[in-house]
Design an enzyme around this catalytic site. Structure first.
Site, PDB file in Angstrom:
ATOM      1  N   ASN A   1      -2.072   0.472   6.639  1.00  0.00           N
ATOM      2  CA  ASN A   1      -1.557  -0.774   7.209  1.00  0.00           C
ATOM      3  C   ASN A   1      -0.723  -1.599   6.233  1.00  0.00           C
ATOM      4  O   ASN A   1      -0.618  -2.817   6.363  1.00  0.00           O
ATOM      5  CB  ASN A   1      -2.689  -1.585   7.836  1.00  0.00           C
TER       6      ASN A   1
ATOM      7  N   HIS B   1      -2.262  -5.473   1.579  1.00  0.00           N
ATOM      8  CA  HIS B   1      -3.558  -6.127   1.329  1.00  0.00           C
ATOM      9  C   HIS B   1      -3.280  -7.553   0.900  1.00  0.00           C
ATOM     10  O   HIS B   1      -2.358  -7.802   0.129  1.00  0.00           O
ATOM     11  CB  HIS B   1      -4.337  -5.418   0.209  1.00  0.00           C
TER      12      HIS B   1
ATOM     13  N   LYS C   1       0.822  -1.219   0.000  1.00  0.00           N
ATOM     14  CA  LYS C   1       0.000   0.000   0.000  1.00  0.00           C
ATOM     15  C   LYS C   1       0.862   1.277   0.000  1.00  0.00           C
ATOM     16  O   LYS C   1       2.070   1.227   0.270  1.00  0.00           O
ATOM     17  CB  LYS C   1      -0.937  -0.040   1.207  1.00  0.00           C
TER      18      LYS C   1
ATOM     19  N   GLU D   1      -9.673 -10.576  -7.837  1.00  0.00           N
ATOM     20  CA  GLU D   1      -8.734  -9.457  -7.682  1.00  0.00           C
ATOM     21  C   GLU D   1      -7.551  -9.587  -8.646  1.00  0.00           C
ATOM     22  O   GLU D   1      -7.114  -8.586  -9.244  1.00  0.00           O
ATOM     23  CB  GLU D   1      -8.260  -9.387  -6.228  1.00  0.00           C
TER      24      GLU D   1
ATOM     25  N   TYR E   1     -12.475  -1.751  -3.443  1.00  0.00           N
ATOM     26  CA  TYR E   1     -12.977  -1.775  -2.061  1.00  0.00           C
ATOM     27  C   TYR E   1     -14.500  -1.586  -2.011  1.00  0.00           C
ATOM     28  O   TYR E   1     -15.039  -1.168  -0.974  1.00  0.00           O
ATOM     29  CB  TYR E   1     -12.259  -0.714  -1.224  1.00  0.00           C
TER      30      TYR E   1
HETATM   31  N1  UDP Z   1      -9.789  -0.046   7.174  1.00  0.00           N
HETATM   32  C1  UDP Z   1      -9.842   1.203   7.773  1.00  0.00           C
HETATM   33  N2  UDP Z   1     -10.510   1.333   8.971  1.00  0.00           N
HETATM   34  C2  UDP Z   1     -11.134   0.270   9.561  1.00  0.00           C
HETATM   35  C3  UDP Z   1     -11.091  -0.979   8.937  1.00  0.00           C
HETATM   36  C4  UDP Z   1     -10.410  -1.114   7.738  1.00  0.00           C
HETATM   37  O1  UDP Z   1      -9.284   2.172   7.258  1.00  0.00           O
HETATM   38  O2  UDP Z   1     -11.738   0.456  10.635  1.00  0.00           O
HETATM   39  C5  UDP Z   1      -9.052  -0.197   5.894  1.00  0.00           C
HETATM   40  C6  UDP Z   1      -7.702  -0.900   6.080  1.00  0.00           C
HETATM   41  O3  UDP Z   1      -6.756  -0.323   5.177  1.00  0.00           O
HETATM   42  C7  UDP Z   1      -8.030  -2.322   5.691  1.00  0.00           C
HETATM   43  C8  UDP Z   1      -9.031  -2.102   4.571  1.00  0.00           C
HETATM   44  O4  UDP Z   1      -9.811  -0.998   5.000  1.00  0.00           O
HETATM   45  O5  UDP Z   1      -6.891  -3.054   5.305  1.00  0.00           O
HETATM   46  C9  UDP Z   1      -9.948  -3.275   4.282  1.00  0.00           C
HETATM   47  O6  UDP Z   1     -10.548  -3.680   5.479  1.00  0.00           O
HETATM   48  P1  UDP Z   1     -10.761  -5.231   5.814  1.00  0.00           P
HETATM   49  O7  UDP Z   1     -11.679  -5.300   6.996  1.00  0.00           O
HETATM   50  O8  UDP Z   1     -11.161  -5.947   4.569  1.00  0.00           O
HETATM   51  O9  UDP Z   1      -9.312  -5.687   6.317  1.00  0.00           O
HETATM   52  P2  UDP Z   1      -8.120  -6.539   5.662  1.00  0.00           P
HETATM   53  O10 UDP Z   1      -8.742  -7.684   4.885  1.00  0.00           O
HETATM   54  O11 UDP Z   1      -7.329  -5.603   4.772  1.00  0.00           O
HETATM   55  O12 UDP Z   1      -7.307  -7.012   6.844  1.00  0.00           O
END
Ligand code: UDP
Length: 140
Positions: free
Chosen positions: A114, A117, A11, A128, A51
């Site tokens: 974070n 992905h 990212k 994807e 997303y």
């Molecule tokens: N995210 C965020 N705030 C939150 C939860 C998720 O900004 O409270 C963002 C974060 O970058 C995350 C992405 O949205 O990686 C997708 O969320 P998901 O729950 O799918 O988590 P992941 O599969 O990436 O662990």
């Protein structure tokens, strides 16, 4: 055990801090093979589609703005149980909850920024991967 492919994104927070190589080293040390990789700048439309599942969530706008703010590196990773294996290598979404040695524990700045992905299912991995790579760009 099954040989799988999963989709990965390094990212913007990580590309900005020159962490592509460090994250790739973590991926390769975990036994996953990078079988396709390119550095791109997402369009807003691409980020919104990618997303789309989160479009009603309060963080959606911020997430899209973040994902288009700097280049990203999109990848296809191959290995035994690659989908689950890479989820483990990435660690929990919130770096505060991520295990030692995971990408998010080592590198993530916050729950939003974070660093990584990884697809959450084999079905989503296939969707994807097809969004970003033609078949002949993946060389296993
Ligand atoms: N995210 C965020 N705030 C939150 C939860 C998720 O900004 O409270 C963002 C974060 O970058 C995350 C992405 O949205 O990686 C997708 O969320 P998901 O729950 O799918 O988590 P992941 O599969 O990436 O662990």
């Amino acid at each position: 055990m099954a040989l799988e492919r999963t989709f990965s994104i390094i990212k913007p927070d990580a590309t900005r801090r020159n962490l592509t190589g460090a994250i790739n080293a973590t991926i390769e040390k975990a036994g996953l093979r990078i079988v396709a990789q390119k550095r791109i700048l997402l369009t807003r439309a691409q980020a919104e589609t990618f997303y789309g599942v989160h479009k009603e969530r309060p963080f959606f706008g911020e997430l899209v703005d973040f994902m288009i703010s700097e280049p990203i590196v999109v990848q296809v990773l191959e290995g035994e149980n690659a989908v689950a294996a890479y989820r483990e290598v990435m660690g929990a979404t919130n770096p505060a909850n991520a295990a030692e040695g995971t990408i998010r524990k080592e590198f993530a700045l916050s729950v939003g920024e974070n660093s990584a992905h990884g697809s959450d299912s084999l079905e989503n991995a296939q969707i994807e991967i097809a969004q970003f790579f033609a078949g002949n760009e993946i060389v296993g």
